[in-house]
Design an enzyme around this catalytic site. Structure first.
Site, PDB file in Angstrom:
ATOM      1  N   HIS A 159       0.810  -1.222   0.000  1.00  0.00           N
ATOM      2  CA  HIS A 159       0.000   0.000   0.000  1.00  0.00           C
ATOM      3  C   HIS A 159       0.835   1.260   0.000  1.00  0.00           C
ATOM      4  O   HIS A 159       0.379   2.321  -0.432  1.00  0.00           O
ATOM      5  CB  HIS A 159      -1.005  -0.029   1.152  1.00  0.00           C
ATOM      6  N   GLU A 401     -11.163 -10.381  -4.813  1.00  0.00           N
ATOM      7  CA  GLU A 401      -9.717 -10.326  -4.550  1.00  0.00           C
ATOM      8  C   GLU A 401      -9.234 -11.554  -3.778  1.00  0.00           C
ATOM      9  O   GLU A 401      -8.113 -11.576  -3.286  1.00  0.00           O
ATOM     10  CB  GLU A 401      -9.353  -9.031  -3.816  1.00  0.00           C
ATOM     11  N   ASP A 425      -4.462  -8.092  -4.264  1.00  0.00           N
ATOM     12  CA  ASP A 425      -4.658  -9.199  -3.332  1.00  0.00           C
ATOM     13  C   ASP A 425      -4.889 -10.512  -4.061  1.00  0.00           C
ATOM     14  O   ASP A 425      -4.435 -11.559  -3.619  1.00  0.00           O
ATOM     15  CB  ASP A 425      -5.849  -8.910  -2.409  1.00  0.00           C
ATOM     16  N   CYS A 472      -9.719  -2.723 -10.153  1.00  0.00           N
ATOM     17  CA  CYS A 472      -9.117  -1.573  -9.471  1.00  0.00           C
ATOM     18  C   CYS A 472      -7.747  -1.898  -8.888  1.00  0.00           C
ATOM     19  O   CYS A 472      -7.129  -1.067  -8.242  1.00  0.00           O
ATOM     20  CB  CYS A 472     -10.054  -1.041  -8.394  1.00  0.00           C
TER      21      CYS A 472
END
Ligand code: PEP
Ligand code: MG
Length: 541
Positions: A159, A401, A425, A472
């Protein structure tokens, strides 16, 4: 020794280590930048060594048998409020210092170190070199002069990197040995796109780079112009290209004409920017702002996805051995109803001001989706009773995910309004490759057939039920995969703001008609290499 005394001893140890680090930072800064810049570390050290400041928390631990971090948190609020209310600007400023020091002590008590306080006094451009950074550090770093960062640890879809990309800050992770090699004041070149750095680049390197830079700048201009146009393939097939957002900076810089909407609004960044849970009002104002700014274009708000590499001290999540497989995202929300309900109320209220959709992360069972949807209905009922406006037909979708959600996507598609594939993920869970671990990044490959077959299956299952599928995760801006994703029928690409124009441009290079058969060909491949070769053959010039 009883538990209270143990707790106090733990605090004294943390305090002593922190004071020692501040002393070192002071001397480094003094040598590099002079007394004025170094002064902040001296001031922080005075605060952390101030017995008076910590007298009450220590006493509270003894009397009430609570954790020292919680006791410091309470005292911090009281004292910093007192300083903040003083008329003298200097004293008001001290309120921030006390807050910063207390927060740092609390983080250290919770096992988090290296939170970027060093950056707060930088007054000229710098590249941050660190062993590791957490998303929380990255949110809190003073970014005015930050030109990029390079860390020893971390994976390309951690992240921290995603956040850096979202902010348009070049970031390189997995640079083994950089902490040993780099010295303060040296020049470092970093290429965030290609993921490498060069210490003290020589003249020839700089000359070559400057030559290349002209081309890069030209392309940037082209992509910026493309961002404002629709993404259409050569044969007229229109695809949505949205933006990932959620951090304060992207929110501030959001320009509706430069995307087809927000395909992922990561709400956890708002939670990370706070020292306590953001209340319903603050959340509502944030969600309303993005909904209004989007002027009728879709805004997919993802409910809280805390856990994994995104930790929040104030949520007091117990330490876990496998946080990515643990207490994370929807699991926390379904467990902590109050937190979930507050967020859902805020999102629903904001839905009266724009085209908002709700998205749940980390779904692994149909029951979770049903339970989460029930919570949406509960929030709606509360608002109805209070006569507060919201969009009754707000679409509720999910992230795909996890391999579990892929395998039951036929069932999920009957009960979700849309899917958004979270490849960051999905790759890690499908290939059992930690997205944070630099030593296994060679296995973290979107071209692994298992990942591509998953994506294909999800799109087919969604389309059977007539629901749209977006993506995304970072793969949405991976140019190698653009033709394949188009061929598979992906409806929406959602990417970091700076990539919208580039992805629209790439889409415009392809003729969908000429891509027929590509999916079958790729999915029948025997190896990652073969997949890559096939994709390279289909890459538009
Ligand atoms: C993903 O997993 O691809 C995703 C978009 O969610 P995050 O990166 O926030 O985990
Ligand atoms: Mg995810």
């Amino acid at each position: 020794m009883d538990d209270c005394e143990q707790e106090i001893k733990r605090f004294e140890k943390v305090r002593c280590e922190y004071a020692g680090e501040l002393e070192k930072l002071y001397h480094t800064a003094l040598a590099d930048a002079g007394e004025k810049t170094a002064g902040i570390f001296k001031a922080y050290r005075t605060i952390v060594e101030d017995d008076f400041l910590f007298k009450n928390p220590i006493q509270t631990v003894r009397e009430e048998h609570i954790g020292i971090d919680y006791a410091i948190e309470q005292e911090k609020e009281k004292i910093s409020a007192k300083f903040a209310s003083m008329s003298d600007a200097y004293m008001q400023e001290r309120s921030n210092d006390i807050r910063n020091v207390c927060d740092e002590v609390i983080r250290r008590l919770n096992g988090v170190t290296g939170t970027g306080q060093e950056t707060q006094n930088m007054r000229e451009s710098f590249i941050l070199v660190a062993e590791d950074l957490s998303p929380e550090d990255t949110i809190r770093i003073d970014k005015r002069f930050l030109r990029g960062f390079i860390t020893e640890k971390g994976g390309i879809t951690s992240h921290v990197v995603i956040l850096a990309k979202t902010l348009g800050i070049p970031a390189v992770v997995g640079a083994a040995g950089i902490m040993q090699e780099a010295r303060s004041g040296q020049t470092i070149f970093i290429d965030g796109d290609r993921g490498y750095g060069v210490l003290e680049p020589d003249e020839a390197f700089v000359r070559d780079f400057l030559k290349e830079k002209t081309g890069i700048d030209e392309r940037k201009k082209l992509y910026a112009a493309m961002a404002e146009k629709p993404a259409v393939t050569v044969d007229g097939h229109k695809v949505a290209v949205c933006m990932n957002s959620g951090d304060a900076e992207s929110l501030r810089n959001f320009r509706v004409e430069q995307c087809d909407g927000v395909g992922l609004f990561r709400t956890e960044f708002l939670f990370m920017d706070q020292h306590d849970y953001p209340d319903e009002e603050l959340q509502f104002r944030t969600y309303r702002k993005i909904a209004e700014s989007a002027q009728g274009k879709e805004v997919i708000i993802r409910t809280l996805d805390i856990g994994g590499d995104k930790q929040l001290d104030y949520m007091k999540i117990p330490k876990e051995n496998n946080p990515f497989l643990g207490y994370r995202a929807i699991r926390i929300c379904l467990d902590r109803e109050e937190v979930f309900l507050t967020q859902l109320r805020a999102i629903l209220r904001a839905s009266a001001f724009g085209n908002i959709k709700i998205m749940f992360p980390m779904i692994v069972t149909l029951e979770e989706l049903r339970q989460a949807k029930k919570m949406v209905e509960k929030a709606k009922a509360l608002l109805r009773a209070e006569k507060i406006d919201f969009e009754e037909n707000i679409p509720v979708g999910i992230m795909i995910e996890t391999p579990a959600s892929v395998l039951i996507s036929d069932k999920l598609a009957k009960e979700a309004a849309f899917f958004s594939i979270g490849t960051n993920d999905l790759i890690q869970y499908t290939t059992a490759t930690d997205r944070m671990n630099e030593s296994v990044q060679h296995l973290y490959d979107p071209c692994n057939l298992s990942v591509l077959r998953s994506i294909d299956l999800v799109i087919r299952n969604a389309h059977k039920e007539g629901i749209p599928v977006g993506m995304c995760g970072e793969v949405a801006s991976d140019e190698r995969l653009t033709p394949l994703l188009l061929a598979m029928g992906l409806d929406e690409f959602s990417v970091v703001p700076k990539q919208v124009g580039r992805v629209k441009y790439l889409i415009g290079q392809y003729d969908l008609g000429k891509l027929s058969g590509l999916t079958e060909q790729v999915l029948a491949s025997d190896s990652i290499e073969e997949v890559k070769r096939l994709l390279a053959e289909h890459t538009a010039e």
